[in-house]
Design a protein around this motif. Structure first.
Motif, PDB file in Angstrom:
ATOM      1  N   GLU A 101      55.990  43.111  30.464  1.00 42.67           N
ATOM      2  CA  GLU A 101      56.988  43.535  28.825  1.00 42.67           C
ATOM      3  C   GLU A 101      56.556  41.980  28.899  1.00 42.67           C
ATOM      4  N   THR A 102      56.660  41.226  28.257  1.00 38.77           N
ATOM      5  CA  THR A 102      56.245  39.932  28.250  1.00 38.77           C
ATOM      6  C   THR A 102      55.127  39.810  27.494  1.00 38.77           C
ATOM      7  N   ALA A 103      54.232  40.926  28.235  1.00 37.25           N
ATOM      8  CA  ALA A 103      52.603  40.530  27.857  1.00 37.25           C
ATOM      9  C   ALA A 103      52.241  40.891  27.304  1.00 37.25           C
ATOM     10  N   ILE A 104      53.397  42.751  27.119  1.00 40.52           N
ATOM     11  CA  ILE A 104      53.195  43.585  26.381  1.00 40.52           C
ATOM     12  C   ILE A 104      52.831  43.508  24.887  1.00 40.52           C
ATOM     13  N   LYS A 105      54.375  42.684  24.705  1.00 38.19           N
ATOM     14  CA  LYS A 105      55.050  42.109  23.551  1.00 38.19           C
ATOM     15  C   LYS A 105      53.863  40.849  23.196  1.00 38.19           C
ATOM     16  N   LYS A 106      53.750  40.371  23.492  1.00 33.89           N
ATOM     17  CA  LYS A 106      52.455  39.137  23.130  1.00 33.89           C
ATOM     18  C   LYS A 106      51.532  39.931  22.651  1.00 33.89           C
ATOM     19  N   LEU A 107      50.930  41.107  23.231  1.00 37.70           N
ATOM     20  CA  LEU A 107      49.966  41.382  22.725  1.00 37.70           C
ATOM     21  C   LEU A 107      50.167  42.488  21.508  1.00 37.70           C
ATOM     22  N   ASN A 108      51.565  42.730  20.844  1.00 38.62           N
ATOM     23  CA  ASN A 108      52.027  44.008  20.266  1.00 38.62           C
ATOM     24  C   ASN A 108      50.789  44.947  20.542  1.00 38.62           C
ATOM     25  N   VAL A 109      50.567  45.579  20.838  1.00 40.96           N
ATOM     26  CA  VAL A 109      49.588  46.837  21.134  1.00 40.96           C
ATOM     27  C   VAL A 109      50.951  47.947  21.711  1.00 40.96           C
ATOM     28  N   PRO A 110      50.405  48.990  21.475  1.00 43.29           N
ATOM     29  CA  PRO A 110      50.367  50.077  22.226  1.00 43.29           C
ATOM     30  C   PRO A 110      50.681  49.816  23.364  1.00 43.29           C
ATOM     31  N   ARG A 111      51.592  49.984  24.983  1.00 41.63           N
ATOM     32  CA  ARG A 111      51.304  49.677  26.443  1.00 41.63           C
ATOM     33  C   ARG A 111      49.966  51.038  27.107  1.00 41.63           C
ATOM     34  N   GLU A 112      50.042  51.791  25.767  1.00 36.58           N
ATOM     35  CA  GLU A 112      49.686  53.408  27.079  1.00 36.58           C
ATOM     36  C   GLU A 112      47.450  52.265  25.921  1.00 36.58           C
ATOM     37  N   TYR A 113      47.739  51.558  25.244  1.00 38.01           N
ATOM     38  CA  TYR A 113      46.229  51.536  25.082  1.00 38.01           C
ATOM     39  C   TYR A 113      46.159  49.701  25.138  1.00 38.01           C
ATOM     40  N   ILE A 114      46.924  49.279  26.272  1.00 38.82           N
ATOM     41  CA  ILE A 114      46.236  48.107  27.122  1.00 38.82           C
ATOM     42  C   ILE A 114      45.382  48.485  28.201  1.00 38.82           C
ATOM     43  N   ALA A 115      44.802  47.079  28.671  1.00 41.54           N
ATOM     44  CA  ALA A 115      44.407  47.364  30.186  1.00 41.54           C
ATOM     45  C   ALA A 115      44.217  46.527  30.763  1.00 41.54           C
ATOM     46  N   MET A 116      44.932  46.952  31.889  1.00 41.95           N
ATOM     47  CA  MET A 116      45.139  45.735  32.681  1.00 41.95           C
ATOM     48  C   MET A 116      44.152  45.409  33.906  1.00 41.95           C
ATOM     49  N   ILE A 117      43.109  44.446  33.870  1.00 40.31           N
ATOM     50  CA  ILE A 117      42.909  43.836  34.412  1.00 40.31           C
ATOM     51  C   ILE A 117      43.082  43.010  35.476  1.00 40.31           C
ATOM     52  N   GLY A 118      42.214  43.366  36.484  1.00 44.14           N
ATOM     53  CA  GLY A 118      42.856  42.337  38.431  1.00 44.14           C
ATOM     54  C   GLY A 118      42.110  42.959  39.345  1.00 44.14           C
ATOM     55  N   ASP A 119      42.707  42.345  40.182  1.00 40.14           N
ATOM     56  CA  ASP A 119      42.083  42.521  41.283  1.00 40.14           C
ATOM     57  C   ASP A 119      42.218  42.518  42.993  1.00 40.14           C
ATOM     58  N   THR A 120      43.576  43.190  42.226  1.00 35.22           N
ATOM     59  CA  THR A 120      44.831  42.773  43.603  1.00 35.22           C
ATOM     60  C   THR A 120      45.977  44.223  43.301  1.00 35.22           C
ATOM     61  N   TYR A 121      45.654  45.453  44.038  1.00 36.70           N
ATOM     62  CA  TYR A 121      46.345  46.872  44.075  1.00 36.70           C
ATOM     63  C   TYR A 121      47.974  46.722  44.179  1.00 36.70           C
ATOM     64  N   GLU A 122      47.810  45.173  44.891  1.00 41.04           N
ATOM     65  CA  GLU A 122      49.651  45.036  45.567  1.00 41.04           C
ATOM     66  C   GLU A 122      50.464  45.005  43.796  1.00 41.04           C
TER      67      GLU A 122
END
Length: 257
Positions: A188-209
């Motif tokens: 929620e902190t990161a989403i708020k920082k971007l100020n973009v609707p969450r359905e248009y935000i991609a999370m990029i990472g190497d860890t499924y967990e």
């Protein structure tokens, strides 16, 4: 997929760099985002470097971003404390960087603190572990920085804070507070920082967990990078757009923008 993305949350440790060496495609991907005015933040469970130190590391290799685009679990822990326990005293067990971030806001050297913050410290001692156990027995509130068991390095993996969670969880009187990914507070902190609707935000990472689970839990577009050194690092499997690394993702993204 790319036509639905208006912003990115990017994992640092393992997806963007290992042992603070930028992985292939990292710099090019950030430049592509900047040139197309696409907002992004780094969201990392790393606690061994402060945001200032990470900013300097990125700057030295030509990745030019603002300091407030780096969100670490140390920063999340500090802000969570400020929001929920502003007048409490705090004792930190963890790295020098974690202590530096927390003690910016809280008095250092408190012996009988109200809240205990625990992060991984390669130099943690038996005395420290015994003191943590005593604090828990006394009923102190405990906050862990992140749930990861391991952190990726060029030589393999080092132990992380999740092992501390497992060590002390049986002794806690309530469910532990874990601040880093995939917690609601971190995303929620990161989403708020971007100020973009969450359905248009991609999370990029190497860890499924942590990275991909968080994307699923909070309605983001999951992009998994296959940069983990072995399958034991990812015991959970979730649906995601799969790329070998940021270099491959950047090539695909450039063909769209």
């Amino acid at each position: 997929m790319f036509e639905n993305i208006g912003g990115f949350i990017i994992d640092l440790d393992g997806g963007f760099f290992k042992d603070f060496h930028i992985l292939p495609g990292g710099k090019d991907f950030i430049e592509t985002l900047k040139s197309n005015n696409i907002p992004f933040v780094f969201l990392s469970n790393l606690t061994t470097k402060t945001p200032d130190e990470l900013h300097e590391i990125l700057f030295r290799v030509g990745v030019y971003i603002e300091k407030d685009q780096i969100i670490t679990s140390s920063v999340l822990a500090r802000d969570y404390l400020k929001e929920n326990f502003p007048s409490s005293s705090v004792k930190v067990y963890g790295s020098k960087a974690l202590k530096s971030v927390i003690y910016q806001e809280y008095k250092i050297g408190v012996v009988d603190a109200d809240i205990i913050v625990i992060g991984m410290d390669p130099k943690i001692s038996i005395d420290d572990l015994s003191n943590i156990r005593r604090h828990i027995h006394e009923g102190k509130k405990v906050i862990f920085t992140n749930p990861d068991y391991y952190t990726p390095t060029l030589r393999g993996y080092d132990f992380e804070c999740g092992l501390m969670v497992e060590l002390f969880k049986p002794h806690l009187r309530e469910e532990p507070i874990i601040i880093g990914k995939p917690s609601k507070y971190s995303f929620e902190t990161a989403i708020k920082k971007l100020n973009v609707p969450r359905e248009y935000i991609a999370m990029i990472g190497d860890t499924y967990e942590t990275d991909i689970k968080g994307a699923h839990d909070f309605g983001l577009i999951p992009i998994h990078l296959q940069t983990a050194s072995d399958d034991s690092y990812n015991t959970l499997k979730l649906d995601a757009y799969e790329y070998k690394n940021l270099e491959d993702l950047c090539i695909a993204f450039k063909s769209y923008v």
